[in-house]
Write an enzyme that holds these catalytic residues in place. Structure first.
Site, PDB file in Angstrom:
ATOM      1  N   ARG A   1      -8.041 -23.426   8.088  1.00  0.00           N
ATOM      2  CA  ARG A   1      -8.865 -23.101   6.911  1.00  0.00           C
ATOM      3  C   ARG A   1      -9.817 -21.927   7.165  1.00  0.00           C
ATOM      4  NH1 ARG A   1      -9.416 -28.883   6.252  1.00  0.00           N
ATOM      5  NH2 ARG A   1      -7.749 -29.578   4.867  1.00  0.00           N
TER       6      ARG A   1
ATOM      7  N   LYS B   1      -8.855  -7.580   1.583  1.00  0.00           N
ATOM      8  CA  LYS B   1      -7.623  -8.020   0.903  1.00  0.00           C
ATOM      9  C   LYS B   1      -6.585  -8.315   1.976  1.00  0.00           C
ATOM     10  CE  LYS B   1      -7.670  -5.900  -3.664  1.00  0.00           C
ATOM     11  NZ  LYS B   1      -6.992  -4.923  -4.543  1.00  0.00           N
TER      12      LYS B   1
ATOM     13  N   ARG C   1     -13.451  -2.507  -8.681  1.00  0.00           N
ATOM     14  CA  ARG C   1     -12.545  -2.402  -7.535  1.00  0.00           C
ATOM     15  C   ARG C   1     -11.123  -2.069  -7.973  1.00  0.00           C
ATOM     16  NH1 ARG C   1     -12.133  -6.155  -2.036  1.00  0.00           N
ATOM     17  NH2 ARG C   1     -10.401  -4.971  -1.153  1.00  0.00           N
TER      18      ARG C   1
ATOM     19  N   HIS D   1       4.677   3.124   1.572  1.00  0.00           N
ATOM     20  CA  HIS D   1       3.696   2.748   0.551  1.00  0.00           C
ATOM     21  C   HIS D   1       2.862   3.958   0.110  1.00  0.00           C
ATOM     22  CE1 HIS D   1       0.797   0.379  -1.670  1.00  0.00           C
ATOM     23  NE2 HIS D   1      -0.181   0.877  -0.936  1.00  0.00           N
TER      24      HIS D   1
ATOM     25  N   LYS E   1     -15.112   3.065  -0.081  1.00  0.00           N
ATOM     26  CA  LYS E   1     -14.517   1.725  -0.207  1.00  0.00           C
ATOM     27  C   LYS E   1     -15.584   0.648  -0.030  1.00  0.00           C
ATOM     28  CE  LYS E   1     -10.786  -1.218   0.205  1.00  0.00           C
ATOM     29  NZ  LYS E   1      -9.421  -1.449   0.550  1.00  0.00           N
TER      30      LYS E   1
ATOM     31  N   GLU F   1      -3.719   7.930   0.295  1.00  0.00           N
ATOM     32  CA  GLU F   1      -4.800   6.975  -0.036  1.00  0.00           C
ATOM     33  C   GLU F   1      -6.163   7.636   0.167  1.00  0.00           C
ATOM     34  OE1 GLU F   1      -4.363   4.008  -1.419  1.00  0.00           O
ATOM     35  OE2 GLU F   1      -2.591   3.014  -0.600  1.00  0.00           O
TER      36      GLU F   1
ATOM     37  N   GLU G   1     -12.554  -7.980  -7.169  1.00  0.00           N
ATOM     38  CA  GLU G   1     -11.819  -7.179  -8.152  1.00  0.00           C
ATOM     39  C   GLU G   1     -11.889  -7.737  -9.573  1.00  0.00           C
ATOM     40  OE1 GLU G   1      -8.266  -5.276  -6.584  1.00  0.00           O
ATOM     41  OE2 GLU G   1      -7.350  -5.431  -8.554  1.00  0.00           O
TER      42      GLU G   1
ATOM     43  N   ASN H   1      -6.867   0.915  -7.304  1.00  0.00           N
ATOM     44  CA  ASN H   1      -5.417   0.794  -7.485  1.00  0.00           C
ATOM     45  C   ASN H   1      -4.846   1.976  -8.266  1.00  0.00           C
ATOM     46  OD1 ASN H   1      -5.315  -1.727  -6.179  1.00  0.00           O
ATOM     47  ND2 ASN H   1      -6.061  -2.725  -8.031  1.00  0.00           N
TER      48      ASN H   1
ATOM     49  N   HIS I   1       3.992   0.447  -6.929  1.00  0.00           N
ATOM     50  CA  HIS I   1       4.651  -0.821  -6.615  1.00  0.00           C
ATOM     51  C   HIS I   1       6.028  -0.892  -7.271  1.00  0.00           C
ATOM     52  CE1 HIS I   1       0.516  -2.782  -5.551  1.00  0.00           C
ATOM     53  NE2 HIS I   1       1.041  -2.135  -4.549  1.00  0.00           N
TER      54      HIS I   1
ATOM     55  N   HIS J   1      -1.197   2.781  -8.263  1.00  0.00           N
ATOM     56  CA  HIS J   1      -0.485   1.692  -7.580  1.00  0.00           C
ATOM     57  C   HIS J   1       0.467   0.914  -8.481  1.00  0.00           C
ATOM     58  CE1 HIS J   1      -3.167   2.726  -4.361  1.00  0.00           C
ATOM     59  NE2 HIS J   1      -2.773   1.723  -3.601  1.00  0.00           N
TER      60      HIS J   1
HETATM   61  P1  NAD Z   1       2.560  -0.032   8.744  1.00  0.00           P
HETATM   62  O1  NAD Z   1       1.579  -1.039   9.132  1.00  0.00           O
HETATM   63  O2  NAD Z   1       3.962  -0.454   8.499  1.00  0.00           O
HETATM   64  O3  NAD Z   1       2.565   1.129   9.826  1.00  0.00           O
HETATM   65  C1  NAD Z   1       3.435   2.196   9.672  1.00  0.00           C
HETATM   66  C2  NAD Z   1       4.263   2.462  10.935  1.00  0.00           C
HETATM   67  O4  NAD Z   1       3.442   3.156  11.870  1.00  0.00           O
HETATM   68  C3  NAD Z   1       4.774   1.227  11.641  1.00  0.00           C
HETATM   69  O5  NAD Z   1       6.065   1.482  12.122  1.00  0.00           O
HETATM   70  C4  NAD Z   1       3.820   1.078  12.830  1.00  0.00           C
HETATM   71  O6  NAD Z   1       4.435   0.459  13.931  1.00  0.00           O
HETATM   72  C5  NAD Z   1       3.513   2.510  13.129  1.00  0.00           C
HETATM   73  N1  NAD Z   1       2.203   2.744  13.751  1.00  0.00           N
HETATM   74  C6  NAD Z   1       1.028   2.194  13.408  1.00  0.00           C
HETATM   75  N2  NAD Z   1       0.040   2.772  14.086  1.00  0.00           N
HETATM   76  C7  NAD Z   1       0.603   3.674  14.911  1.00  0.00           C
HETATM   77  C8  NAD Z   1       0.088   4.593  15.842  1.00  0.00           C
HETATM   78  N3  NAD Z   1      -1.222   4.755  16.020  1.00  0.00           N
HETATM   79  N4  NAD Z   1       0.964   5.365  16.531  1.00  0.00           N
HETATM   80  C9  NAD Z   1       2.311   5.268  16.307  1.00  0.00           C
HETATM   81  N5  NAD Z   1       2.852   4.447  15.404  1.00  0.00           N
HETATM   82  C10 NAD Z   1       1.999   3.653  14.711  1.00  0.00           C
HETATM   83  O7  NAD Z   1       2.128   0.747   7.407  1.00  0.00           O
HETATM   84  P2  NAD Z   1       0.738   1.193   6.776  1.00  0.00           P
HETATM   85  O8  NAD Z   1       1.044   2.384   5.980  1.00  0.00           O
HETATM   86  O9  NAD Z   1      -0.354   1.251   7.777  1.00  0.00           O
HETATM   87  O10 NAD Z   1       0.366  -0.030   5.808  1.00  0.00           O
HETATM   88  C11 NAD Z   1       1.138  -0.313   4.662  1.00  0.00           C
HETATM   89  C12 NAD Z   1       0.790  -1.694   4.191  1.00  0.00           C
HETATM   90  O11 NAD Z   1      -0.603  -1.751   3.890  1.00  0.00           O
HETATM   91  C13 NAD Z   1       1.532  -2.116   2.952  1.00  0.00           C
HETATM   92  O12 NAD Z   1       2.062  -3.402   3.132  1.00  0.00           O
HETATM   93  C14 NAD Z   1       0.456  -2.141   1.879  1.00  0.00           C
HETATM   94  O13 NAD Z   1       0.716  -3.104   0.877  1.00  0.00           O
HETATM   95  C15 NAD Z   1      -0.763  -2.499   2.688  1.00  0.00           C
HETATM   96  N6  NAD Z   1      -2.032  -2.100   2.085  1.00  0.00           N
HETATM   97  C16 NAD Z   1      -3.016  -3.015   2.027  1.00  0.00           C
HETATM   98  C17 NAD Z   1      -4.236  -2.687   1.502  1.00  0.00           C
HETATM   99  C18 NAD Z   1      -5.361  -3.675   1.511  1.00  0.00           C
HETATM  100  O14 NAD Z   1      -6.398  -3.398   0.908  1.00  0.00           O
HETATM  101  N7  NAD Z   1      -5.223  -4.789   2.190  1.00  0.00           N
HETATM  102  C19 NAD Z   1      -4.463  -1.397   1.017  1.00  0.00           C
HETATM  103  C20 NAD Z   1      -3.421  -0.464   1.094  1.00  0.00           C
HETATM  104  C21 NAD Z   1      -2.209  -0.836   1.637  1.00  0.00           C
HETATM  105  N1  GLY Z   2      -6.546  -1.101  -1.666  1.00  0.00           N
HETATM  106  C1  GLY Z   2      -7.146  -1.622  -2.830  1.00  0.00           C
HETATM  107  C2  GLY Z   2      -8.307  -2.529  -2.566  1.00  0.00           C
HETATM  108  O1  GLY Z   2      -8.652  -2.809  -1.446  1.00  0.00           O
HETATM  109  O2  GLY Z   2      -8.875  -3.015  -3.481  1.00  0.00           O
END
Ligand code: NAD
Ligand code: GLY
Length: 379
Positions: A130, A152, A250, A275, A236, A194, A246, A254, A261, A257
């Site tokens: 939890r 998030k 907030r 993404h 942010k 982003e 949100e 998006n 998506h 987005h």
């Molecule tokens: P990811 O986590 O898949 O990383 C991209 C690639 O880069 C992977 O292959 C990883 O192994 C590699 N990598 C990471 N750091 C590295 C480094 N320093 N050196 C070499 N390789 C490295 O992708 P991402 O773009 O970081 O994240 C995308 C995800 O984030 C999506 O699922 C999206 O929905 C989510 N997201 C979440 C939020 C949120 O607010 N929580 C906001 C935006 C996106």
């Molecule tokens: N990436 C959108 C949010 O954190 O609200």
């Protein structure tokens, strides 16, 4: 950069959320300095490092060494890199593994990686026993400017991305800007999208700065990176402080987005479209929709288009390889967006560069028209 310069160039920002507030540390070399920066927030229980196989090969050992200097053994849990890891299966296996090793309420989960690892590890932290403490150590630009801040957490479902998750804030965020040195250029560009978003939705001055310095950032200039990451995190943090869950403001984060998506769903989650690339294309579509609704000037759209061309970001679905996609099919994906209420999509639209608003008054026809024009336009 010598050690003294590295320390001088560190910055700390605060996400003000009362008892759930936390610091974001930004600077080069922070992973190796995790002993100093995390000493007071690791609790007494087992420490887990959740990471992926690619990130582990670069940064797991330095992080373990740093925690070792605190006398803490951190258990690594290394998952396959890629969006497919944000799944029910991986979440279940992760929780089972941590329970088998000896998770307890005083445990801490450290997410070391990009947004995939941050979202999954954060959701595991929110749900394990939890709720256990968690720390974000983002290693992609996307995670450093966006996903590691704000709490998030989520996994993907057969119905779409991020549809099961929780708002759950980390205890600390360590942004090691030097980790970007090993990031593939395509991933860096995706994260840049982003970063541009903050300029487009709320800070025309920052967009102008990116027009002048975005290429330096992408070429690896440390000061440009640090500045852009700090401005993005500050924006942010302010947004999350005002609207953590949100209910309003907030949602502006998006921007692009809803389109993004849909593009990701149509492309499949196999890494063909990243993404951030989908977000770039989606932001251009949101700008075109804003222009067609008479909200913003065609010159603003042209200016953003020119910047995307200068830095090599996709400017629409065709640039994502989606020339054969159907506008109707994309619209059906959009109807599954979390911001849909009573069958109406709430869009984030722009009234100018640096000004955004929410609207649920956009007709299906207007969206289809913008998408169809983008799909039909010459490559
Ligand atoms: P990811 O986590 O898949 O990383 C991209 C690639 O880069 C992977 O292959 C990883 O192994 C590699 N990598 C990471 N750091 C590295 C480094 N320093 N050196 C070499 N390789 C490295 O992708 P991402 O773009 O970081 O994240 C995308 C995800 O984030 C999506 O699922 C999206 O929905 C989510 N997201 C979440 C939020 C949120 O607010 N929580 C906001 C935006 C996106
Ligand atoms: N990436 C959108 C949010 O954190 O609200």
């Amino acid at each position: 950069m010598n050690a003294a310069d590295m320390e001088d160039s560190r910055q700390v920002l605060r996400v003000e959320l009362g008892a759930r507030g936390y610091d974001i540390h930004i600077g080069a070399g922070l992973i190796a300095a995790a002993d100093d920066l995390l000493a007071d927030c690791l609790g007494t229980g087992t420490v887990f490092i959740v990471t992926d196989d690619i990130v582990a090969s670069h940064y797991l050992a330095p992080l373990q060494d740093a925690l070792g200097r605190l006398g803490r053994h951190a258990h690594p849990l290394i998952l396959p890199a890629g969006e497919a890891t944000k799944s029910f299966t991986q979440w279940q296996e992760l929780c089972e593994s941590m329970l088998a090793i000896g998770a307890e309420r005083g445990s801490t989960i450290i997410a070391l990686g990009g947004g995939v690892i941050g979202d999954l590890a954060g959701f595991a932290a929110a749900t394990l026993l939890r709720g256990v403490d968690f720390v974000q150590i983002p290693t992609t630009l996307l995670a450093q400017v966006d996903s590691s801040v704000g709490g998030k957490t989520a996994i993907n479902t057969g119905h779409g991305k991020n549809l099961v998750g929780a708002f759950y804030q980390p205890k600390r965020v360590l942004i090691d800007t030097a980790a970007l040195d090993s990031l593939p250029p395509r991933e860096l560009s995706a994260g840049y999208a982003e970063t541009v978003k903050y300029g487009l939705i709320g800070d025309a001055g920052f967009f102008e700065w990116l027009e002048r310095h975005g290429q330096d950032l992408l070429a690896g200039d440390p000061a440009a990176r640090r500045h852009a990451i700090a401005v993005s995190c500050a924006a942010k943090a302010a947004t999350v402080r005002a609207d953590e869950r949100e209910k309003g403001q907030r949602a502006l984060l998006n921007f692009g987005h809803t389109f993004a998506h849909a593009f990701e769903a149509e492309a499949g989650y196999d890494g063909g479209v990243l993404h951030g690339e989908a977000v770039a294309a989606g932001m251009l579509m949101a700008l075109e929709l804003s222009r067609s609704a008479g909200l913003c000037d065609g010159q603003d759209v042209a200016r953003v288009r020119a910047h995307f061309a200068a830095v090599g970001l996709p400017d629409g679905p065709r640039a994502l390889g989606g020339g054969g996609w159907s506008a109707e099919a994309l619209y059906r994906h959009m109807l599954k967006d979390k911001k849909v209420a009573a069958g109406r999509i709430t869009f984030v639209l722009a009234t100018a560069i640096g000004e955004a608003m929410l609207s649920d008054a956009i007709s299906r026809e207007a969206v289809i028209e913008v998408l169809a024009a983008a799909l039909d336009s010459a490559p």
